[in-house]
Structure formats: structure tokens, C-alpha cells
Design an enzyme around this catalytic site. Structure first.
Site, PDB file in Angstrom:
ATOM      1  CD  GLU A  71      -1.861  -2.497   1.506  1.00 46.65           C
ATOM      2  OE1 GLU A  71      -0.846  -2.577   1.935  1.00 46.65           O
ATOM      3  OE2 GLU A  71      -2.975  -3.274   1.354  1.00 46.65           O
ATOM      4  CG  HIS A 140     -11.433  -6.526   6.241  1.00 47.34           C
ATOM      5  ND1 HIS A 140     -10.157  -6.769   6.907  1.00 47.34           N
ATOM      6  CD2 HIS A 140     -10.982  -6.854   4.798  1.00 47.34           C
ATOM      7  CE1 HIS A 140      -9.188  -7.478   5.898  1.00 47.34           C
ATOM      8  NE2 HIS A 140      -9.741  -7.488   5.045  1.00 47.34           N
TER       9      HIS A 140
END
Lengths: 339, 328
Positions: A71, A140
Site C-alpha cells: 500500500e 475490514h
């Protein structure tokens, strides 16, 4: 011509159109095509939710880059490329993953324009998923957009309709600042509305008045707009008319529309799926308390989840997410306030 | 590399290895069925096919040694001794699941077993394992830490930083990279620059080993060597375990990115349980009957776990706000 599209379809159409109109637009992220280097289908996934499917076959691997799971490199490369002539759309699969790339957003992208004396442009769009509702638990499911609204230099978009998603996405790509586009994962298929075929934009910082009403103002974002609509429908049966304001962008924030609405209704309920401490509900409440105090007929109500991580078990997650009933209760509290 | 040392394991250890691998396999196959039937909420990532790695490594550890796992964590949990029924209940979101229904599949942990958690953040584990190793080194207790990371996670900055950090401080930590060929749907043969993950060991000045992950004995021997090195102050090691997964990235993944018959070929020709059975029976270390009776026991165990999970108490809304802080 307008057709009814899901938010998934509206976003997909926006991506095809912005990539078609400007070849400086590139896209990068994990599995945004899917199957890179694998023996089977290429473009196997189109992102983990299938939103970007079809883009790589149409625009090629040079413009739609499937990346390793990295990322910091994805976001940082997009930011760097944005300062050097491209207009990248980078995907941070879930906003929960921002921890591993936060510096590139917080200290790099957000700061360039200011630190470099107003001379730098960073036309990058970071797309990311937010929200509970998939039983995906604590790592999440978060709605972390208030963290980014806190940082000057970043524009933050939280669409609540397919129409808005398309118009705001095209605006985001054409915008010369870093924009984070927060997509609620449950809304991709849950939300459908009329969307024009041609490209169009929605300016940032202009709230949408979702519903008119004179008794109470409800400010809500993303999926909470729909919960607020349900609450307003129920309240209308009892003669309580709510005005629902969807800011659409939380940075910049359309303060005027919120204040004008409260001026008319005298009451405010703010609904935010983000954790309750230092979220948009507290921010908007402070705005109205400071600048619209004289208009208020009742204390401001805030509806947010409890201050806990998002739980896994379905019963607990359901108890976590604000409900239409909870919103209606808050509205009734403001309407019934006796001073 | 296979030195064959693991073949010298005691009969009890061999039975334990097989039982644990079989437990993982049956657990995963059953979870697959239950998920397909719509009985399980959330995201589920199955470990079936990779059992030799978790068990080959963890058989060298005790409860005081720590492991950090990944989103594909069921196998690591079972190999480290987590209660199977508690895990199954957790997957159901039951109030008495291993994490009280708050964590689910991607966040199962049991610190009493040295299991520091599955982790839904790719690259989340390696820094934590460095911390566990730092604690062991500081406390001079001879314990070690293992972090299981996928090929996808091998590309994270946190992983690189942790390997450097571990080497600088000579930490008793083992970086196990489970290379199943795919980071989600992306091929590791493309996404891992420098070809093999094991090549990265040299850059951080630590020993690296690459093993056939279908071969329990190969994994066990490599791990034994790394654990011994860590326990005796020799610092960190890297082990790349190469194998494949029987299922997709997550349940519901149509796997269209994979080669035709790839998973079927793995099952037919590279099943670590079959290979184990073949090795120990050919070497006359165990009888087929020994293994058959384990199969029967484990099948019953998993069945009971599912029955218990189905009838377990559900969490109440009041439990939503507990456990946030030590005293909420």
C-alpha cells in the site's frame, strides 16, 4: 438520458468515461484487474468487489496497473505520479489498510500544495471502501473518513447515491487536489437511482438536500442517508417533517446549507457511522452550536455507533450500526424538547 | 531441503503431526461446506492444502513460543493448539467462541497458546513477531517467535522493516513465508521481484531456506534448524514454504485466474496428508490403521465442534461495549 444504475455501475461508468476523455488518467491498485501473472483469466476480479472489471481489457496494462500488495508503494507512487503530469486513481482496498500507507497521504500528498508555496498540484484520487454490514469485523469494516477530514489539503468525498457517485468521481478525477473517495461497501448494490449516460460533475462543497421538511434537520453521510430517509418516512406518518442534508463532501463541508436548514427547523440530528469521538457528528454539531446557536430550539442530537471496534458476530454488528429507529428516536427527542 | 531428521521423530510426535494436519484439513473442508450452505457470516479464507507448513513449524514450538498469523489463520491456530471447538464457535460468532464472537475468522487468537492472532492486515504480523522476540530476548527465557506471512505480505514495507530490525537486534524470530502462488488473485511469480522470496534473506544478512511445502518433513527440518538457531542466540531466519492452496483466496472466489485443473492437480498429486501417510507407512514408522483411526477420531471431533457451534449461546447487544478497555 438517465437510467437506473447501481452505485457499482455508476462508478464503473465514471471510470470508463474519465479514462476515455483524458489519457493522463491511470489506475493502480491490488487486484483491480486480478489474475496478473496467473495462468487463468486476466481481469479475473476487477477489484475485490468487481467495481473496476473491464477497465484493463479496454485501456491496457500501462494505464490499469495491477500491483503487488504494497500500500505504501501504491499510494506513494500515485501521489508522486500526480505531481509529475499524470492523474492517477489509486485504490486502497479497504480504508482499514490505511495504516501502512498513511504517511504518503498525511505528510506527502496533503502537504505539497501548501509547503511548496501553492505551486504544486497533486491530482490524485484515492478510492477506498468503508463501512460495516458484511460481518467483516474490526479490521475490514471501519468508517475512518473523519481522520482524513482532520487533515488540511485533502478533499474527502462520501457519496450516498449512484448519481452522486458518478458526478463526484468525475469531479474528483478532474480536480487538481488529492481527493479521497470513500465508497461504502454495502451500498455498491444496495443503492440504485437515476444516472445520466453522459459525463457530468458535481462540485465539491455543495450539500444535497435529500428531503425537505420544517421540523428537524438531519445531516447524514453515505449509507446513513438511507437510514435517515427511512426514519423520516416513519416520522412523517406522525406529522414530523425532517429535512435531510447529505453533505456529499465532508472536506470541504457545505456549512451554509447546514446552517440555513437549522435556521428553518431549529433542530439538528447528525448521523454518522464513524466512531463517535471526534467524528463528523461532533464536528457538525460544534459548527451549529457555534454559528447557529440562536436558531436552536432543542439540544443537538448525535447518532453514531458506540465507541467500540466493529464486532464480528451478526447480532453485535447489527447493534453497532445506527438504525432508522435510533434516528427517529433522536428526532423525537429534539421535537419533544420542552426547554 | 530434506535432511530426513524429522523421520527420526518419535511415534507420538508423528501421530501428533498427522492428527493436527488432519484436524486442519477436516476443519477447513467442513467450514467450506458450512459457508456454501450459508451458515457462516463474514469473510473466510481457507488453509486446506497448506497443513504441512503450520504443523511442520509449530511442532517445534511450545505454548510459550509465539506465532503471528495471517487472514488465512485457521491452520496456524490449530497447529499452535487452539481449541477447535472454540474456533468453530468463533466462526459462528458465538458468545463463547475463542474471541467471544467479536473477532471472527480473520482475528482468532489465544494468547495462552502463544497464538498472537490471525491478522486481517497484510504485513501486520512481522513487526508484532519482532516484539514477541524482543520480549523473549529481554526476558532471556529462550523462547522464539514465528511470523507466518503470505507471498503477498512478503512485499509489504512492514515486512522488510521487520527483517532488518530483527537482524540488527539478533532477535529470535523466524520469518515463514507461505508462498501458495497467489496474493489474492495475483501470481507471486509476477509480484515477487527477484524470483524467490528466499533470495531476500541475503539482503538482511540472515540465513534463508526454501522448502517443499507439501512435504511435512522438509518443513519440519527447516523449522527445527531455524528454531534451534533462534533459541541459542543465533538470530533470525527466513523460510520460504512453496506450495498451493486447495481453495480460492476467500470463500466465494471463482478462481478464474488459476490454471485449468490446478487445484484438482494439487489435491491428486500434492496432498501433504497423502504424502505424509505414504512416507511413514513406507518407512514402517506408522501403520495405516493408526492413521485411519485418527481420521475417524478427527471426523467426530469436527462434527461435535460444528454441533456445539450451532447450539452455542449468541452474544447479546450488551456485550457490544465490553472489552474495549481493560475496564470499560
Amino acid at each position: 438520458m438517465a437510467r437506473t444504475l447501481s452505485m457499482r455501475q455508476a462508478l464503473s461508468e465514471a471510470f470508463h468515461q474519465v479514462m476515455e476523455e483524458d489519457e493522463r488518467v491511470i489506475m493502480l491498485g491490488e487486484d483491480i484487474a486480478g489474475g496478473k501473472g496467473a495462468p487463468g483469466d486476466q481481469d479475473a476480479w476487477g477489484g475485490d468487489m468487481g467495481i473496476t472489471k473491464g477497465l484493463q481489457p479496454r485501456f491496457g496494462e500501462e494505464r490499469v496497473l495491477d500491483t503487488p500488495i504494497s500500500e505504501s508503494a501504491i499510494i506513494g507512487s500515485a501521489v508522486g505520479a500526480a505531481t509529475c503530469g499524470l492523474r492517477p486513481i489509486a485504490e486502497l482496498m479497504f480504508v482499514d489498510f490505511m495504516g501502512v500507507c498513511f504517511d504518503q497521504i498525511l505528510n506527502q500528498a496533503a502537504k505539497f500544495r501548501y509547503m511548496f508555496g501553492g505551486k504544486a498540484e497533486t491530482p490524485v484520487v484515492i478510492r477506498t471502501q468503508i463501512g460495516a454490514g458484511y460481518n467483516a469485523a474490526a479490521q475490514h469494516s471501519q468508517c475512518l473518513y473523519p481522520i482524513f477530514a482532520h487533515i488540511p489539503g485533502i478533499k474527502c468525498v462520501v457519496p450516498a447515491s449512484a448519481y452522486d457517485a458518478k458526478g463526484l468521481m468525475i469531479q474528483a478525477v478532474r480536480d487538481d487536489d488529492p481527493v479521497i473517495f470513500f465508497e461504502h461497501k454495502v451500498m455498491y448494490d444496495e443503492v440504485r437511482d437515476e444516472v445520466p449516460e453522459e459525463p457530468y460533475t458535481i462540485p465539491f462543497g455543495e450539500a444535497n438536500i435529500v428531503r425537505d421538511g420544517g421540523d428537524c434537520t438531519i445531516v447524514a453521510m453515505a449509507r446513513m442517508v438511507h437510514k435517515a430517509k427511512e426514519a423520516a418516512d416513519a416520522l412523517a406518518k406522525d406529522g414530523i417533517e425532517c429535512e435531510i442534508i447529505d453533505p456529499r463532501t465532508i472536506s470541504p463541508l457545505d456549512e451554509d446549507t447546514i446552517l440555513e436548514s437549522v435556521e428553518n427547523t431549529g433542530r439538528l440530528v447528525v448521523v454518522d457511522e464513524a466512531y463517535p469521538r471526534c467524528n463528523m457528528a461532533t464536528d457538525i454539531s460544534a459548527l451549529v452550536a457555534q454559528q447557529g446557536f440562536a436558531d436552536l430550539k432543542a439540544p443537538i442530537e448525535m447518532v453514531s455507533p458506540p465507541h467500540v471496534p466493529v464486532p464480528f458476530a451478526p447480532e453485535l454488528e447489527e447493534a453497532f450500526i445506527p438504525t432508522p429507529e435510533g434516528i427517529a428516536k433522536a428526532v423525537r427527542k429534539t421535537v419533544g424538547y420542552a426547554g | 531441503m530434506t535432511t530426513g531428521a524429522a523421520l527420526q521423530l518419535s511415534r507420538d510426535k508423528l501421530l501428533q503431526a498427522y492428527r493436527t494436519m488432519r484436524t486442519i484439513r477436516d476443519f477447513e473442508e467442513r467450514v467450506h461446506e458450512e459457508f456454501e450452505a450459508g451458515h457462516l457470516p463474514g469473510f473466510v479464507h481457507l488453509y486446506a492444502g497448506e497443513e504441512a507448513s503450520a504443523v511442520g513449524v509449530c511442532l517445534n514450538l511450545d505454548d510459550e513460543d509465539k506465532i503471528c498469523s495471517t487472514h488465512r489463520g485457521h491452520g496456524h491456530c490449530i497447529a499452535k493448539g487452539c481449541d477447535v471447538t472454540g474456533m468453530m464457535k468463533e466462526l459462528w460468532g458465538a458468545a463463547d467462541g475463542l474471541c467471544a464472537g467479536k473477532g471472527g475468522s480473520m482475528h482468532i487468537a489465544d494468547l495462552s497458546k502463544g497464538m498472537m492472532g490471525a491478522n486481517a492486515i497484510v504485513g501486520g504480523g512481522p513487526p508484532l513477531a519482532c516484539g514477541a522476540a524482543l520480549a523473549a530476548k529481554t526476558l532471556k527465557n529462550g523462547k522464539v517467535a514465528v511470523t507466518f506471512t503470505g507471498d503477498g505480505g512478503s512485499n509489504q514495507g512492514t515486512t522488510f522493516e521487520s527483517m532488518n530490525f530483527a537482524a540488527v537486534f539478533d532477535l529470535p524470530v523466524i520469518f515463514v513465508f507461505e508462498n501458495n502462488g497467489y496474493a489474492e488473485s495475483t501470481a507471486s511469480s509476477w509480484s515477487v521481484a527477484c524470483g524467490d522470496i528466499v533470495n531476500r534473506a541475503e539482503a538482511f544478512g540472515m540465513p534463508g531456506m526454501q522448502v517443499d511445502g507439501f512435504d511435512f518433513f522438509a518443513v519440519h527440518d527447516a523449522a527445527a534448524e531455524a528454531v534451534e538457531r533462534a533459541r541459542t542466540g543465533g538470530g533470525p531466519s527466513l523460510i520460504e514454504v512453496k506450495f498451493g492452496r486447495f481453495y480460492g483466496h476467500h470463500e466465494g472466489d471463482n478462481q478464474s485466474y488459476r490454471g485449468k485443473d490446478e487445484a484438482a492437480n494439487l489435491r491428486a498429486n500434492h496432498d501433504c496428508l497423502n504424502l505424509f501417510r505414504q512416507r511413514v507407512t513406507e518407512a514402517s514408522l506408522l501403520e495405516s490403521a493408526d492413521l485411519d483411526s485418527i481420521d475417524t477420531e478427527v471426523a467426530a471431533l469436527i462434527d461435535r465442534a460444528v454441533q456445539d457451534a450451532r447450539s452455542a449461546p449468541r452474544p447479546t447487544p450488551e456485550q457490544l461495549t465490553t472489552d474495549v478497555y481493560v475496564s470499560y
